[in-house]
Design a protein around this motif. Structure first.
Motif, short mmCIF file in Angstrom:
data_model
loop_
_atom_site.label_atom_id
_atom_site.label_comp_id
_atom_site.label_asym_id
_atom_site.label_seq_id
_atom_site.Cartn_x
_atom_site.Cartn_y
_atom_site.Cartn_z
N MET A 163 43.77 30.20 49.16
CA MET A 163 43.93 31.38 50.00
C MET A 163 42.80 31.51 51.02
O MET A 163 43.03 31.85 52.18
CB MET A 163 44.00 32.63 49.13
CG MET A 163 44.27 33.91 49.91
SD MET A 163 44.50 35.32 48.83
CE MET A 163 42.88 35.44 48.08
N ALA A 214 43.29 31.47 55.14
CA ALA A 214 42.90 32.63 55.93
C ALA A 214 42.07 32.26 57.15
O ALA A 214 42.06 32.98 58.14
CB ALA A 214 42.14 33.63 55.06
N ARG A 269 49.34 38.16 52.74
CA ARG A 269 48.87 37.04 53.57
C ARG A 269 49.82 36.77 54.74
O ARG A 269 49.43 36.18 55.74
CB ARG A 269 48.75 35.78 52.71
CG ARG A 269 47.49 35.75 51.86
CD ARG A 269 47.64 34.88 50.64
NE ARG A 269 48.08 33.53 50.91
CZ ARG A 269 48.37 32.65 49.95
NH1 ARG A 269 48.25 32.99 48.69
NH2 ARG A 269 48.76 31.43 50.26
#
Length: 292
Positions: A103, A107, A155
């Motif tokens: 993650m 990002a 996300r």
């Protein structure tokens, strides 16, 4: 004390430390003062340029910033990863199973290029994501499953935000359109969602049809190429990374030759995949099949 070079784990560690500090509302100088270290030390940890990483520095930052036990152990695990250019992250090895290492990498990306055999997380509906998450983590509580799904859905804003949404180019194996995840209703909604979002200017979805066979002469497996921002002189701030997930862990490549091989593979797959319009049409047709 951990002595590591310019590796992926170190750069990912820096991302998480920076996010922790910012969420706690500290400047670099304030955090440095609280952990009794120099501001330069904190800055180098956050930028992944520290020559040495001391585990007690990581523990101190996590404590001062209010990180939970899982995050603290995960960041200590990242600090302890080896000095390998290509990094194999085994699930549950040093880093807790319920900490999403990928993650942080995602990002920071400004472009994603992917081949997948299941709908990628950034394009999943909540029901599709919930079904897969429950199957992958059967012993987790409903609350933990809900947390994981919420994180995945949150996300997706990187693709849908109004200002500079991240471009993503996905080649999706046709098997993903037929493999039942949850129920016919879930599959219908998921395929309609893919068709709808593929109309966005930054989202490209092509279907690799069964009739294309094995265009590379071998199976590549699912992979994602992540590209990162460039500096003022046009050079990447970080090298591109290939993420290839398996059942027991994930491989991260940043060796330029290996990254280029995956780029070439994606080009080869794209050449035999359906066009954007035909792919959207097939998605809608299969959604109708599930609706019957």
């Amino acid at each position: 004390m951990v002595d590591i070079g310019p590796t992926l784990p170190r750069r990912q560690l820096g991302r998480y430390l920076r996010e922790l500090r910012q969420a706690a509302g500290f400047t670099i100088a304030e955090l440095a003062r609280r952990i009794e270290r120099g501001a330069t030390t904190v800055q180098r940890l956050e930028t992944g340029t520290a020559d040495r990483i001391r585990l007690w520095d990581i523990e101190a930052i996590c404590r001062v910033c209010g990180a939970d036990a899982t995050t603290t152990e995960a960041l200590k695990g990242l600090a302890q990863q080896g000095n390998n250019k290509n990094w194999w992250h085994q699930y549950g090895d040093l880093i807790p199973l319920n900490f999403d290492v990928y993650m942080g990498l995602e990002a920071g990306a400004v472009r994603l290029t992917s081949f997948q055999e299941l709908v990628p997380g950034l394009l999943q509906t909540p029901d599709y994501a919930r079904t897969l998450t429950r199957l992958a983590h059967p012993s987790e509580s409903d609350g933990e499953i809900a947390r994981r799904v919420e994180m995945r859905i949150r996300r997706q804003v990187m693709l849908t935000k109004k200002a500079d949404p991240v471009p993503i180019e996905v080649i999706l194996d046709e098997s993903a359109l037929h493999r039942m995840i949850g129920s016919r209703r879930i599959m219908e909604a998921q395929l309609r969602h893919l068709a709808d979002v593929s109309a966005r200017s930054n989202i490209t979805i092509r279907i690799l049809p069964f009739k294309a066979g094995v265009p590379m002469g071998d199976l590549t497996g699912p992979f994602t190429i992540l590209d990162f921002p460039r500096s003022a002189d046009g050079e990447p701030i970080e090298p591109p990374v290939v993420y290839a997930e398996g059942y027991t862990g994930a491989m991260y490549f940043d060796d330029p030759e290996l990254v280029e091989r995956y780029r070439s593979a994606h080009v080869g797959l794209r050449e035999v995949a359906l066009g954007v319009q035909d792919s959207r049409r097939l998605l809608r047709e299969q959604a109708r099949e599930f609706a019957r």
